[in-house]
Design an enzyme around this catalytic site. Structure first.
Site, PDB file in Angstrom:
ATOM      1  N   TYR A  77       0.860  -1.141   0.098  1.00  0.00           N
ATOM      2  CA  TYR A  77       0.467  -0.153  -0.489  1.00  0.00           C
ATOM      3  C   TYR A  77       0.871   1.004  -0.114  1.00  0.00           C
ATOM      4  CZ  TYR A  77      -3.901   3.096   1.941  1.00  0.00           C
ATOM      5  OH  TYR A  77      -4.379   3.852   2.162  1.00  0.00           O
ATOM      6  N   LYS A  82      -1.159  -1.573  -4.436  1.00  0.00           N
ATOM      7  CA  LYS A  82      -2.311  -0.517  -3.539  1.00  0.00           C
ATOM      8  C   LYS A  82      -1.518   1.767  -4.190  1.00  0.00           C
ATOM      9  CE  LYS A  82      -5.661   1.664  -1.067  1.00  0.00           C
ATOM     10  NZ  LYS A  82      -6.169   2.070   0.382  1.00  0.00           N
ATOM     11  N   ILE A 131      -8.451  -0.992  -5.047  1.00  0.00           N
ATOM     12  CA  ILE A 131      -8.892  -1.365  -3.375  1.00  0.00           C
ATOM     13  C   ILE A 131      -9.531   0.079  -2.583  1.00  0.00           C
ATOM     14  CG2 ILE A 131      -8.113  -1.492  -1.438  1.00  0.00           C
ATOM     15  CD1 ILE A 131      -5.591  -2.670  -2.123  1.00  0.00           C
TER      16      ILE A 131
END
Length: 302
Positions: free
Chosen positions: A142, A170, A211
């Protein structure tokens, strides 16, 4: 073209909703409402859920609450592979324990921030991802340099992927140019849309997942937008994206948790309050979210 849909062997693809967590008025977790929400999302075109992300207020949960949320999500999703818990924590050992808990619960993948207690260098970042990947579940990195102060630049992501520590990223930096550099440096690393307000740009650039924040309030409309964007169907995607963008933009603002919960409340879902130190929206921000929610609602009936 690479498939941008969820599959059991790549369960981080498709629309994975970073779920908001319904709280009761006394700020306790409403697990029944959360289970209902997970079922609602999957029934309305989303592929799975990401519990215990920042949108799920994981930083304010006790360890027991955090583990319970994962189990609730797995049971409600009907297939643990559709659940990608956030396993971020200050220490790598704690993140690994959360990844092990996710594996025990039957989840298909996990989402992990870089070390975020300090500005970690590349070696620390690599050691952190390697440690958590040892839990055995696929790890999605992320990248949120705005909040973590650690930037997973394309060259570092390529290194993490080459080392077998991550399967996807992400990407929340907002810099859509990175999509092309990531594809050049690590062609097999899956790019996932990380911020709602660059959805179209990253989908066109080859993202294979999202996401997502705002499908919490508008799952079916957002699913239509995502699939059109990934298919390159700009005739469908662009007008929808324009109509939704004032709302999607809220996902990149500091008050995104309150904004998404307010939108959920407006459309008749259970958003509810947030835990301190987050405070309710007021004034111009609240008015802007209300107006954008109504505009999105109208776009959903086109």
């Amino acid at each position: 073209m690479t498939s941008a849909t969820w599959t059991t062997d790549r369960p981080w693809r498709g629309i994975m909703v970073a779920t908001a967590l319904p709280l009761r008025d006394d700020l306790s977790v409403d697990h029944d409402a959360y289970a209902e929400h997970v079922r609602h999302l999957i029934a309305n075109g989303c592929d799975g859920v990401v519990p215990n992300g920042s949108l799920g207020e994981y930083q304010t949960l006790t360890p027991d609450e955090r583990a319970h949320v994962v189990r609730t999500a797995v049971e409600a999703a009907g297939d643990g592979a559709r659940v990608m818990p956030g396993v971020s924590a200050y220490g790598s050992a704690e993140s690994r324990r959360w990844a092990e808990q996710a594996a025990e619960a039957g989840c298909g993948s996990v989402l992990l921030l870089p070390p975020n207690a300090y500005r970690a260098d590349d070696d620390a970042v690599r050691a952190h991802y390697a440690e958590v990947s040892r839990a055995g579940l696929p790890v999605v990195a992320y990248n949120n340099p705005l909040d973590t102060k650690v930037d997973l630049v394309p060259s570092l992501l390529a290194q993490l992927h080459a080392e077998g520590s991550v399967v996807a990223v992400k990407e929340f930096s907002g810099d859509v140019r990175r999509a092309y550099e990531i594809a050049e440096l690590a062609p097999d690393l899956d790019l996932l849309i990380g911020a709602d307000d660059v959805l179209l740009e990253l989908a066109v650039a080859g993202a294979v997942g999202w996401i997502a924040g705002y499908p919490n309030a508008f799952p079916a409309t957002c699913a239509e937008l995502y699939h059109a964007a990934c298919a390159g169907d700009l005739t469908t995607a662009l007008p929808l994206y324009r109509a939704l963008h004032p709302l999607l933009r809220q996902d990149s603002k500091t008050e995104f948790v309150q904004a998404i919960k307010l939108s959920m409340d407006i459309v008749g879902l259970r958003g509810g309050p947030t835990r301190p130190p987050r405070t309710p929206l007021t004034g111009q921000v609240e008015a802007a979210v209300r107006a954008a929610t109504e505009k999105a609602r109208a776009a959903g009936h086109h």
